[in-house]
Design an enzyme around this catalytic site. Sequence first.
Site, PDB file in Angstrom:
ATOM      1  N   VAL A   1       7.635  19.030 -37.182  1.00 21.79           N
ATOM      2  CA  VAL A   1       8.147  18.384 -35.963  1.00 21.79           C
ATOM      3  C   VAL A   1       9.520  18.950 -35.585  1.00 21.79           C
ATOM      4  CG1 VAL A   1       8.762  16.187 -34.873  1.00 21.79           C
ATOM      5  CG2 VAL A   1       6.861  16.270 -36.509  1.00 21.79           C
TER       6      VAL A   1
ATOM      7  N   ALA B   1      19.967  19.841 -40.925  1.00 18.96           N
ATOM      8  CA  ALA B   1      19.969  19.667 -42.387  1.00 18.96           C
ATOM      9  C   ALA B   1      18.557  19.845 -42.944  1.00 18.96           C
ATOM     10  CB  ALA B   1      20.491  18.272 -42.733  1.00 18.96           C
TER      11      ALA B   1
ATOM     12  N   LYS C   1       7.906   6.426 -39.408  1.00 20.70           N
ATOM     13  CA  LYS C   1       7.274   5.090 -39.385  1.00 20.70           C
ATOM     14  C   LYS C   1       7.389   4.363 -40.709  1.00 20.70           C
ATOM     15  CE  LYS C   1       4.393   8.602 -39.842  1.00 20.70           C
ATOM     16  NZ  LYS C   1       3.901   9.713 -39.046  1.00 20.70           N
TER      17      LYS C   1
ATOM     18  N   ILE D   1       1.761   9.973 -27.624  1.00 21.44           N
ATOM     19  CA  ILE D   1       1.381   8.884 -26.698  1.00 21.44           C
ATOM     20  C   ILE D   1       2.556   7.925 -26.492  1.00 21.44           C
ATOM     21  CG2 ILE D   1      -0.233   6.991 -26.255  1.00 21.44           C
ATOM     22  CD1 ILE D   1      -2.140   8.251 -28.256  1.00 21.44           C
TER      23      ILE D   1
ATOM     24  N   GLY E   1      -0.858  20.748 -39.701  1.00 23.28           N
ATOM     25  CA  GLY E   1       0.423  20.022 -39.623  1.00 23.28           C
ATOM     26  C   GLY E   1       0.281  18.560 -39.261  1.00 23.28           C
TER      27      GLY E   1
ATOM     28  N   ASP F   1      -0.071   5.270 -43.832  1.00 27.68           N
ATOM     29  CA  ASP F   1       0.573   5.707 -42.589  1.00 27.68           C
ATOM     30  C   ASP F   1       0.151   4.788 -41.434  1.00 27.68           C
ATOM     31  OD1 ASP F   1       1.903   8.047 -40.942  1.00 27.68           O
ATOM     32  OD2 ASP F   1      -0.024   7.678 -39.983  1.00 27.68           O
TER      33      ASP F   1
ATOM     34  N   LYS G   1       2.345   2.017 -39.106  1.00 28.06           N
ATOM     35  CA  LYS G   1       2.295   1.980 -37.638  1.00 28.06           C
ATOM     36  C   LYS G   1       1.822   0.611 -37.146  1.00 28.06           C
ATOM     37  CE  LYS G   1       1.511   6.962 -37.395  1.00 28.06           C
ATOM     38  NZ  LYS G   1       0.488   8.014 -37.471  1.00 28.06           N
TER      39      LYS G   1
HETATM   40  P1  NDP Z   1       7.706  18.415 -42.754  1.00 26.69           P
HETATM   41  O1  NDP Z   1       7.433  18.200 -44.193  1.00 26.69           O
HETATM   42  O2  NDP Z   1       7.006  19.503 -42.048  1.00 26.69           O
HETATM   43  O3  NDP Z   1       9.286  18.676 -42.551  1.00 26.69           O
HETATM   44  C1  NDP Z   1      10.251  17.915 -43.206  1.00 26.69           C
HETATM   45  C2  NDP Z   1      11.608  18.567 -42.966  1.00 26.69           C
HETATM   46  O4  NDP Z   1      12.614  17.716 -43.479  1.00 26.69           O
HETATM   47  C3  NDP Z   1      11.756  19.918 -43.651  1.00 26.69           C
HETATM   48  O5  NDP Z   1      12.562  20.740 -42.855  1.00 26.69           O
HETATM   49  C4  NDP Z   1      12.497  19.545 -44.940  1.00 26.69           C
HETATM   50  O6  NDP Z   1      13.301  20.617 -45.431  1.00 26.69           O
HETATM   51  C5  NDP Z   1      13.394  18.448 -44.443  1.00 26.69           C
HETATM   52  N1  NDP Z   1      13.751  17.504 -45.509  1.00 26.69           N
HETATM   53  C6  NDP Z   1      12.909  16.724 -46.211  1.00 26.69           C
HETATM   54  N2  NDP Z   1      13.602  15.998 -47.098  1.00 26.69           N
HETATM   55  C7  NDP Z   1      14.903  16.342 -46.950  1.00 26.69           C
HETATM   56  C8  NDP Z   1      16.126  15.951 -47.578  1.00 26.69           C
HETATM   57  N3  NDP Z   1      16.105  15.058 -48.563  1.00 26.69           N
HETATM   58  N4  NDP Z   1      17.266  16.518 -47.161  1.00 26.69           N
HETATM   59  C9  NDP Z   1      17.285  17.420 -46.154  1.00 26.69           C
HETATM   60  N5  NDP Z   1      16.170  17.835 -45.514  1.00 26.69           N
HETATM   61  C10 NDP Z   1      14.998  17.314 -45.916  1.00 26.69           C
HETATM   62  O7  NDP Z   1       7.465  17.004 -42.047  1.00 26.69           O
HETATM   63  P2  NDP Z   1       6.984  16.719 -40.549  1.00 26.69           P
HETATM   64  O8  NDP Z   1       7.810  17.511 -39.615  1.00 26.69           O
HETATM   65  O9  NDP Z   1       5.516  16.810 -40.472  1.00 26.69           O
HETATM   66  O10 NDP Z   1       7.315  15.157 -40.422  1.00 26.69           O
HETATM   67  C11 NDP Z   1       8.638  14.717 -40.286  1.00 26.69           C
HETATM   68  C12 NDP Z   1       8.625  13.249 -39.911  1.00 26.69           C
HETATM   69  O11 NDP Z   1       7.929  13.080 -38.693  1.00 26.69           O
HETATM   70  C13 NDP Z   1       7.957  12.307 -40.913  1.00 26.69           C
HETATM   71  O12 NDP Z   1       8.627  11.069 -40.901  1.00 26.69           O
HETATM   72  C14 NDP Z   1       6.559  12.138 -40.345  1.00 26.69           C
HETATM   73  O13 NDP Z   1       5.953  10.933 -40.750  1.00 26.69           O
HETATM   74  C15 NDP Z   1       6.885  12.111 -38.869  1.00 26.69           C
HETATM   75  N6  NDP Z   1       5.784  12.473 -38.004  1.00 26.69           N
HETATM   76  C16 NDP Z   1       5.076  13.615 -38.225  1.00 26.69           C
HETATM   77  C17 NDP Z   1       4.046  13.968 -37.393  1.00 26.69           C
HETATM   78  C18 NDP Z   1       3.225  15.195 -37.609  1.00 26.69           C
HETATM   79  O14 NDP Z   1       2.204  15.349 -36.921  1.00 26.69           O
HETATM   80  N7  NDP Z   1       3.592  16.075 -38.514  1.00 26.69           N
HETATM   81  C19 NDP Z   1       3.679  13.120 -36.251  1.00 26.69           C
HETATM   82  C20 NDP Z   1       4.508  11.935 -36.086  1.00 26.69           C
HETATM   83  C21 NDP Z   1       5.520  11.636 -36.940  1.00 26.69           C
HETATM   84  P3  NDP Z   1      12.726  21.648 -46.530  1.00 26.69           P
HETATM   85  O15 NDP Z   1      11.601  22.367 -45.849  1.00 26.69           O
HETATM   86  O16 NDP Z   1      13.877  22.496 -46.813  1.00 26.69           O
HETATM   87  O17 NDP Z   1      12.249  20.808 -47.686  1.00 26.69           O
HETATM   88  N1  HSE Z   2       0.222  12.043 -40.526  1.00 22.00           N
HETATM   89  C1  HSE Z   2       0.231  11.380 -39.277  1.00 22.00           C
HETATM   90  C2  HSE Z   2      -1.147  11.402 -38.681  1.00 22.00           C
HETATM   91  C3  HSE Z   2       1.190  12.082 -38.347  1.00 22.00           C
HETATM   92  O1  HSE Z   2      -2.014  12.110 -39.193  1.00 22.00           O
HETATM   93  O2  HSE Z   2      -1.374  10.680 -37.705  1.00 22.00           O
HETATM   94  C4  HSE Z   2       1.400  11.336 -37.059  1.00 22.00           C
HETATM   95  O3  HSE Z   2       2.123  10.168 -37.261  1.00 22.00           O
END
Ligand code: NDP
Ligand code: HSE
Length: 431
Positions: A14, A43, A103, A134, A185, A199, A203
Amino acid sequence: MTAIRIGLLGAGVVGSQVLRLLQTQAAELTSRVGAPLEVVAVAVRNPEKYPDIDPAILTTDSAAMVAREDVDVVVEVMGGIDPAKDLLLTALERGASVVTANKALLADHGPLLYAAADASGADLYFEAAVAGAIPIIRPIRESLSGDRISRVMGIVNGTTNFILSAMDATGESYDKALKEATRLGYAEADPTADVEGYDAAAKAAILASLAFHTRVSAADVYREGISAVSAEQIAAANEIGCKIKLLAICERFIGEDGAESVSARVHPVMLPATHPLAKVDGAYNAVYIEAEAAGELMFYGPGAGGSPTASAVLGDLVTVARNKVVGGRGPRESADAQLAIESIDAVPTRYYISMDVLDRVGVLAQVATCFAEQGVSISTVRQQGHSDDATLVVVTHGAPESALAATVGRLDALDAVRKVTSVMRVTGDER
Ligand code: NDP
Ligand code: HSE
């Protein structure tokens, strides 16, 4: 125009898309906000994984980043409870606005975050936390705040919907479909959160809290995932004109004494194939709302994935940044209703039950007696096969969950029933 300075926590699926949109749409965003949006820090844990991000803004010190007085808005897309909770509390306490997609954190610690936001007058926005792209949080929190919502029912997890759709359409194995959802992803860092319903339960807690103006946490949500859903159950659902979906259902109940309560639950259901939610496939989500004045509303769109989720994050970012520029703030927690949480045992539902039975005189009567003794009315009964290969499929009318569960226990104990092979809730067709 003084820039609105953004600190980004996380640059994964994201976060990377949030950065892309901020870059590619910089000019439009500036005009919508009334000031440029400038990312001053990103970060992550492993900076070497991010060669495309300017090393001057990359940091591993997220605690220092959220404490920076020159960071106006913290966007949290790192996930998890710790350290996200403390980081967001630090940001909110010093008056920085927060946009989060987390969430799990909101469902467990929403009230704490709201309180910190209230104390400093900061904004807390989280459109991306439920159903990806959405718009659903804003409609419930703002557009429908003058109405009375009675039910919210939705497909709110893209990963499980992707898996169930693939198993249904192509007979793909559960494991293969899960791998593909992870590759695309959609899945959480630990996909158990998706497939076991955690999850979706988070929600559901967020949706129920907002819809019914009360506090519902993830622990209040009854939860079953899809890991036990088999190819045979999907085929059996098709045979009776249904699809299996993982639904989040949030309902308001009014007791005989007029006392109100709420139920929030997540579990697989059989839905008639003609129901609008049954047609939602792949990583798409949909949320169906019933409200007293508005009637029935349905929200549909991509529920997971980097770019769709980043769209929701950007929408929030524009709002909180505009609030910084022109003054004012978004809605606070609305939890004055303080409704009791209904136990799953009392929730009225319908069951599909299939069982291997002995094909002999009187078996149907014994089976029917088990239902009658628990006060459960039968809607349809069908026998497939005969002799040693007889299967009875019963679909009930609505009855309290506890009566249905007791009926299944009684059926299992009958000599004439060799095995109860499948039990699933049925919804969306209340005939
Ligand atoms: P990813 O695992 O792809 O990315 C997580 C990011 O956060 C990475 O850049 C990671 O860095 C960094 N990170 C994790 N822990 C730490 C920490 N302790 N300190 C600093 N950086 C940290 O996750 P997503 O992007 O898929 O999801 C992110 C959030 O969005 C979650 O809360 C998820 O539930 C929510 N979300 C995701 C959706 C999706 O479709 N993917 C949809 C809706 C919500 P590094 O790579 O260096 O570990
Ligand atoms: N892991 C979640 C899903 C991401 O599959 O719907 C969106 O919140």
